[in-house]
Design a protein around this motif. Structure first.
Motif, PDB file in Angstrom:
ATOM      1  N   LEU A   1       3.294   8.275  -1.784  1.00  0.00           N
ATOM      2  CA  LEU A   1       2.049   8.977  -1.473  1.00  0.00           C
ATOM      3  C   LEU A   1       1.035   8.122  -0.716  1.00  0.00           C
ATOM      4  O   LEU A   1       0.293   8.636   0.115  1.00  0.00           O
ATOM      5  N   PHE A   2       0.981   6.824  -1.015  1.00  0.00           N
ATOM      6  CA  PHE A   2       0.034   5.942  -0.339  1.00  0.00           C
ATOM      7  C   PHE A   2       0.695   4.588  -0.085  1.00  0.00           C
ATOM      8  O   PHE A   2       1.538   4.149  -0.878  1.00  0.00           O
ATOM      9  N   SER A   3       0.293   3.934   0.993  1.00  0.00           N
ATOM     10  CA  SER A   3       0.815   2.602   1.309  1.00  0.00           C
ATOM     11  C   SER A   3      -0.336   1.607   1.411  1.00  0.00           C
ATOM     12  O   SER A   3      -1.460   1.970   1.759  1.00  0.00           O
ATOM     13  N   VAL A   4      -0.035   0.349   1.092  1.00  0.00           N
ATOM     14  CA  VAL A   4      -0.994  -0.746   1.270  1.00  0.00           C
ATOM     15  C   VAL A   4      -0.294  -1.843   2.063  1.00  0.00           C
ATOM     16  O   VAL A   4       0.807  -2.282   1.692  1.00  0.00           O
ATOM     17  N   SER A   5      -0.908  -2.273   3.143  1.00  0.00           N
ATOM     18  CA  SER A   5      -0.355  -3.348   3.960  1.00  0.00           C
ATOM     19  C   SER A   5      -1.453  -4.349   4.304  1.00  0.00           C
ATOM     20  O   SER A   5      -2.637  -3.989   4.363  1.00  0.00           O
ATOM     21  N   ALA A   6      -1.068  -5.606   4.534  1.00  0.00           N
ATOM     22  CA  ALA A   6      -2.038  -6.659   4.856  1.00  0.00           C
ATOM     23  C   ALA A   6      -1.698  -7.264   6.208  1.00  0.00           C
ATOM     24  O   ALA A   6      -0.521  -7.439   6.561  1.00  0.00           O
ATOM     25  N   TRP A   7      -2.752  -7.639   6.950  1.00  0.00           N
ATOM     26  CA  TRP A   7      -2.611  -8.101   8.335  1.00  0.00           C
ATOM     27  C   TRP A   7      -3.554  -9.275   8.606  1.00  0.00           C
ATOM     28  O   TRP A   7      -4.556  -9.439   7.927  1.00  0.00           O
ATOM     29  N   ARG A   8      -3.213 -10.057   9.604  1.00  0.00           N
ATOM     30  CA  ARG A   8      -4.054 -11.176   9.997  1.00  0.00           C
ATOM     31  C   ARG A   8      -4.167 -11.239  11.520  1.00  0.00           C
ATOM     32  O   ARG A   8      -3.314 -10.703  12.244  1.00  0.00           O
ATOM     33  N   PHE A   9      -5.193 -11.927  11.980  1.00  0.00           N
ATOM     34  CA  PHE A   9      -5.357 -12.185  13.410  1.00  0.00           C
ATOM     35  C   PHE A   9      -4.196 -13.040  13.913  1.00  0.00           C
ATOM     36  O   PHE A   9      -3.799 -14.002  13.281  1.00  0.00           O
ATOM     37  N   ARG A  10      -3.627 -12.627  15.044  1.00  0.00           N
ATOM     38  CA  ARG A  10      -2.519 -13.387  15.634  1.00  0.00           C
ATOM     39  C   ARG A  10      -2.757 -13.500  17.135  1.00  0.00           C
ATOM     40  O   ARG A  10      -3.030 -12.515  17.808  1.00  0.00           O
ATOM     41  N   ARG A  11      -2.675 -14.701  17.645  1.00  0.00           N
ATOM     42  CA  ARG A  11      -2.896 -14.908  19.095  1.00  0.00           C
ATOM     43  C   ARG A  11      -1.674 -14.456  19.891  1.00  0.00           C
ATOM     44  O   ARG A  11      -0.561 -14.564  19.442  1.00  0.00           O
TER      45      ARG A  11
END
Length: 466
Positions: A456-466
């Motif tokens: 029903l719901f997703s959680v994802s994590a992200w970071r700055f990438r050059r």
């Protein structure tokens, strides 16, 4: 198709493709008497009627759609079982879409409608209390932020929907217990309503003083789509985190729409669904949803769908330019952003059907709190998905695979969510017997929240990438 003069609504061409319950045979009766069906019959008839109405609304055959709505009104109830309740809100959404064919009439009906900010906040709080999804999102998000900010002395968190203090209060408490001591914390809260931000500032400032954390709250009154990135005032030396809970999908709204396309594959699938042997809604969701989701053309990773929204592209580019150490994104795990009405009804029926089942399993049918969530939260989202088009349609939910591709194309790198975050979420579910039907699973470094086995719901994590 227009009904022949003098024919009964039961024999209308709009309803001939499936059997109906016995009705009065008097000709021309717009409101046939329907016998009270058994519960196992009723769900089948409701799906059949909903399919008929959806097809006629999509084709612009409003008279036939009206006949179908007349039949459905005898079988649905906002305080009945799960199927009765959800079909009631879907038909209300179809009726709203039909009414928009007469703009003057539609505006007249809605001209005195008052949206209470306090009511909106209340229903969000009720959803937070009665279903664990927001609790889980906050726990997982905060753990990801905490880990990314290890050792940082100046932390800036941007909250894209600053309306519920529970998440940030928990984060304040977690940061205050760091072995190296609490950081200097600045939270930028974004919301459309000034009074909501004032309440947030008050609650968070009180908590920070209690915990002796150097704290500053920066309120920004704005819709997300109109956000001025400069107003975020990110300073040199700050470690930046972004929290987005059920917000990014609204940026997919665009004025450019594809009209006039019907989806025979979806219509035929819904007809097949309507002819199944009657099973409880939760069993349909568990056994039939896989084939339904796979048939939607929108479920593919279409380059068109990823590039169609300039708002999303410019927003992600601007956030990338701020070099966040982590951005945590929670989104609905459903393809409710299909091009055609029938695609969206098909997907939304199963997504919201699962949410209605969640409440059915733990909350009394007569509960006022449950009715508020279903009408003011689920019902309004269903109405937006079905009745609205163009920039007005903001509930454009998409699945995790699309978010992964979209964020990677925007220059972000995925941050695998930790085992610790998974364990915290699992412990939360085990704390209450009412949460026994909910599950958490890991998928490609992201976490998926499920009702039974239905994502029903997703959680994802992200970071700055050059």
């Amino acid at each position: 198709m227009i009904k022949d003069e003098g024919s009964s609504s039961v024999t209308s061409p709009s309803l001939q493709f499936f059997p109906l319950m016995p009705t009065s045979t008097s000709s021309g009766s717009p409101s046939p008497w329907l016998r009270e069906p058994r519960s196992e019959e009723r769900g089948l008839y409701l799906i059949q009627l909903l399919v008929a109405c959806a097809n006629h609304v999509a084709a612009g055959s409003l008279e036939n759609a009206n006949i179908g709505l007349e039949h459905i009104s005898h079988l649905t109830s906002p305080d009945g079982d799960s199927m009765q309740r959800i079909v009631a809100y879907f038909t209300e959404a179809l009726a709203d879409r039909m009414l928009k064919s007469w703009p003057g009439l539609y505006r007249a009906f809605n001209s005195t409608k008052i949206v209470s900010v306090s009511e909106e906040i209340l229903v969000q709080r009720l959803f937070f209390e009665l279903c664990p999804f927001l609790k889980l999102s906050y726990v997982i998000t905060n753990q990801a932020i905490f880990e990314a900010m290890e050792g940082e002395k100046m932390i800036h968190i941007i909250d894209l929907n600053s309306s519920q203090p529970a998440q940030m209060i928990d984060l304040l408490q977690t940061l205050s217990a760091r072995p190296e001591g609490p950081p200097h914390l600045r939270i930028t809260g974004i919301h459309e309503q000034r009074e909501v931000l004032e309440q947030m500032a008050l609650r968070l400032t009180e908590e920070a003083e209690k915990l002796d954390i150097p704290f500053q709250f920066n309120p920004i009154v704005s819709k997300l789509e109109n956000l001025d990135i400069e107003s975020l005032r990110v300073k040199t030396g700050e470690a930046l985190a972004v929290s987005s809970v059920l917000q990014l999908h609204s940026l997919l709204a665009t004025d450019e729409e594809i009209y006039g396309r019907n989806s025979p594959s979806v219509a035929s699938h819904l007809e097949k669904l309507s002819l199944m042997n009657q099973r409880p809604l939760k069993d349909w969701l568990a056994k039939e949803s896989h084939s339904l989701f796979n048939m939607s053309p929108d479920s593919a990773l279409s380059p068109l769908s990823l590039s169609a929204s300039p708002k999303m592209g410019s927003f992600l580019s601007a956030i990338w330019g701020l070099s966040p150490k982590v951005m945590v994104v929670t989104e609905q795990e459903s393809n409710n952003n299909g091009y055609t009405l029938l695609e969206r009804i098909s997907e939304a029926l199963f997504f919201y059907g699962a949410l209605f089942d969640c409440l059915e399993s733990t909350v009394s049918r007569t509960s006022v709190e449950r009715q508020k969530i279903e009408k003011m939260l689920f019902g309004e989202e269903i109405k937006n998905i079905i009745a609205c088009e163009g920039a007005e349609r903001t509930e454009r939910h998409e699945k995790l695979d699309k978010w992964i591709l979209r964020l990677e194309l925007a220059g972000f790198g995925r941050v695998p969510l930790s085992y610790q975050g998974m364990m915290q979420a699992t412990r939360l579910l085990r704390q209450s017997p009412a949460f026994s039907g909910y599950k958490i699973k890991e998928e490609n470094g992201c976490l998926i929240m499920c009702w039974q086995d239905r994502p029903l719901f997703s959680v994802s994590a992200w970071r700055f990438r050059r």
